[in-house]
Enzyme design. Structure first.
Site, short mmCIF file in Angstrom:
data_model
loop_
_atom_site.label_atom_id
_atom_site.label_comp_id
_atom_site.label_asym_id
_atom_site.label_seq_id
_atom_site.Cartn_x
_atom_site.Cartn_y
_atom_site.Cartn_z
CB THR A 67 -1.03 -0.05 1.16
OG1 THR A 67 -1.95 1.03 0.99
CG2 THR A 67 -0.39 0.01 2.53
CE LYS A 71 -2.11 0.60 -3.31
NZ LYS A 71 -3.50 0.94 -3.58
CG ASP A 107 -6.11 -1.03 -5.49
OD1 ASP A 107 -6.55 -1.67 -4.51
OD2 ASP A 107 -5.08 -0.33 -5.44
N GLY A 133 -4.69 10.06 -9.70
CA GLY A 133 -3.61 9.38 -8.97
C GLY A 133 -3.61 7.89 -9.28
CE1 TYR A 226 -10.63 2.22 4.60
CE2 TYR A 226 -10.42 2.22 2.23
CZ TYR A 226 -9.84 2.09 3.47
OH TYR A 226 -8.51 1.84 3.59
#
Ligand SMILES: NC(=O)c1ccc[n+]([C@@H]2O[C@H](COP(=O)([O-])OP(=O)(O)OC[C@H]3O[C@@H](n4cnc5c(N)ncnc54)[C@H](OP(=O)(O)O)[C@@H]3O)[C@@H](O)[C@H]2O)c1
Length: 282
Positions: A67, A71, A107, A133, A226
């Protein structure tokens, strides 16, 4: 924690890492399937990344998630990349296969699975994507595969949006916009609006779109954030009666796809969803 000599180890490499929600869903899934596996968060500073990747092999781990901020940086340390990871230039899942480390990016596919779950279809749709991004890159790759008619990318730093548009040249109909008044007409033409920026993580964050310009005719407004579960953007859309979706289901499905790549077993989605919801008290 490795419980015995046969416990198989996975985990997540990031910096910072203390707020990751991934261990709860993966460990719940291992438990549900009675797999002697363990998922551990590892705080890895950028200067330690190469060594950490080598450790996957030397410690005999099954693989890891990767993460922020690793990445993209991880790519040169891997032996092979899946098609989507190669195209996107970023990896969120590493699988050890024999003496090779293979990079994947789940993803975007996780995002599409989340849309499917909400019965939001893409074929023939105009999609407005806020942000350019890493997350936008993976999502746009899958939006095009899913048959979106036109994708408009709007970003604060217009050069980044232009670079992303160039990256997808020849793959579909892509339009680039700055985050200014020109967004108003793009929103009117959009069927689906997706926020892929990190803006909205604080309620005090400004809205990138004028709330009065959100037409009720939008089929869906999606925010990949989230936490909080309902950003200001989603709250406004919901009040207008527009279907909304936050990023939890994307997090769930990208994790489930990683789980399947490591274990070769079907991920227990509902077990993983429950673990995530408990983590976020939803
Ligand atoms: N639900 C999931 O599973 C999932 C998966 C991946 C990511 N995410 C979330 O998605 C978000 C983006 O992740 P990423 O990896 O794409 O990050 P990234 O590569 O750093 O890109 C960040 C994006 O946000 C924009 N942005 C940041 N601050 C802004 C501001 N104040 N005003 C306008 N735009 C701003 C950036 O614009 P500039 O180019 O102008 O800087 C860029 O487009 C994060 O919140 C992350 O947690 C969720």
């Amino acid at each position: 924690m490795k419980k015995n000599g046969s416990t198989k180890i996975t985990g997540i490499l990031g910096y910072p890492i203390e707020h990751t929600a991934s261990p709860c869903m993966h460990n719940a899934a291992f438990k549900a399937l009675k797999l002697d596996w363990e998922y551990i968060p590892f705080e890895v500073k950028p200067q330690q990344l190469k060594l950490a990747i080598k450790s996957i092999m030397s410690l005999g781990m099954q693989g890891v998630n990767v993460t922020i901020p690793h990445k993209k940086a991880v790519v040169p340390f891997l032996d092979e990349l899946s098609d989507e990871a190669e195209f996107i230039g970023a990896v969120n899942t590493i699988v050890r296969k024999g003496n090779k480390l293979i990079g994947y990016n789940t993803d975007g596919e996780g995002f599409i699975k989340a849309l499917e779950e909400e019965k939001i279809s893409l074929a023939g749709k105009n999609v407005l994507v806020l942000g350019a991004g890493g997350a936008a890159n993976g999502i746009i790759y899958q939006l095009l595969l899913g048959g979106a008619k036109r994708i408009t990318i709007a970003n604060r730093t217009i050069e980044k949006a232009k670079a992303l548009g160039k990256h997808f040249k020849g793959k579909g109909n892509i339009e680039i916009l700055p985050l200014d008044n020109s967004l108003k007409s793009a929103i009117k033409d959009a069927d689906i609006l997706i926020n892929t920026t990190s803006l909205g993580m604080k309620d005090a964050d400004v809205l990138l779109v004028d709330k009065n310009s959100l037409p009720k005719s939008l089929e869906a407004v999606v925010d990949i954030i989230y936490n909080p579960p309902e950003t200001k953007l989603l709250r406004i859309a919901k009040k207008k009666g527009i279907k909304t979706m936050n990023g939890l289901s994307m997090l769930l499905h990208q994790g489930a796809l990683s789980f399947e790549l490591w274990t070769g077993k079907k991920a227990p989605i509902e077990v993983m969803r429950k673990a995530l919801c408990q983590q976020f008290k939803m």
